[in-house]
Design a protein around this motif. Sequence first.
Motif, mmCIF file in Angstrom:
data_model
loop_
_atom_site.group_PDB
_atom_site.id
_atom_site.type_symbol
_atom_site.label_atom_id
_atom_site.label_comp_id
_atom_site.label_asym_id
_atom_site.label_seq_id
_atom_site.Cartn_x
_atom_site.Cartn_y
_atom_site.Cartn_z
ATOM 1 N N ILE A 21 -6.176 10.163 -2.493
ATOM 2 C CA ILE A 21 -5.748 11.278 -3.338
ATOM 3 C C ILE A 21 -6.965 11.795 -4.088
ATOM 4 C CG2 ILE A 21 -3.393 10.388 -3.559
ATOM 5 C CD1 ILE A 21 -4.069 9.647 -6.472
ATOM 6 N N TYR B 178 -1.783 13.879 -0.176
ATOM 7 C CA TYR B 178 -1.653 12.429 -0.053
ATOM 8 C C TYR B 178 -1.989 12.146 1.402
ATOM 9 C CZ TYR B 178 0.992 12.784 -4.393
ATOM 10 O OH TYR B 178 1.387 13.048 -5.679
ATOM 11 N N ILE C 13 -4.314 5.246 1.302
ATOM 12 C CA ILE C 13 -3.934 6.624 0.999
ATOM 13 C C ILE C 13 -4.976 7.196 0.041
ATOM 14 C CG2 ILE C 13 -2.186 8.150 0.003
ATOM 15 C CD1 ILE C 13 -0.121 5.970 0.707
ATOM 16 N N LEU D 153 1.438 8.756 -7.064
ATOM 17 C CA LEU D 153 1.430 8.171 -5.725
ATOM 18 C C LEU D 153 2.642 7.273 -5.505
ATOM 19 C CD1 LEU D 153 0.030 7.689 -2.993
ATOM 20 C CD2 LEU D 153 -0.976 5.660 -4.038
#
Length: 156
Positions: free
Chosen positions: A149, A119, A147, A12
């Motif tokens: 994931i 993402y 975010i 990330l």
Amino acid sequence: MSQQGIRGFYQLTETIKDTLLADINCNTVTTGDIYDVNLNKQDIFPLAHIIVNNVLQQEQTLTFNISILAMDIVDQSKSETFDRFTGNNNEQDILNTQLSVLNKVIQKLRMGTLYTDKYQLDGDVSCEPFYDRFENQLAGWTATLDIVIYNDIKIC
């Protein structure tokens, strides 16, 4: 500790760093504590700084709450100020270009290449301007976002 869980953090932060550096208005990306921003005299501005605030671990996903600071050095002109609205510095130019840097990252997370790479932005993003911050009189924006994931840890 499993390397898979660590890899999610690395992937990330590296992905966000690479996305920021792809913008012509971002020359350096740093990460870590807010107090480490702009302490390195070799930094080339404009600069972005990534802070991971926390991670919400869920069964299928990890939600990273991060702050991205996008900034540049304010240049003060020695000439007389005739326009009180714009003043005698480049602060408004910085605010315009650095908001654009953040907006591009946000849009890629919302529906662009980062979104298709899994993402994904969760919710709306708050961007807050700052002025005369840190050691070198920097101006810019702080974007705070979530975010999501995929959580690749499997317990068998």
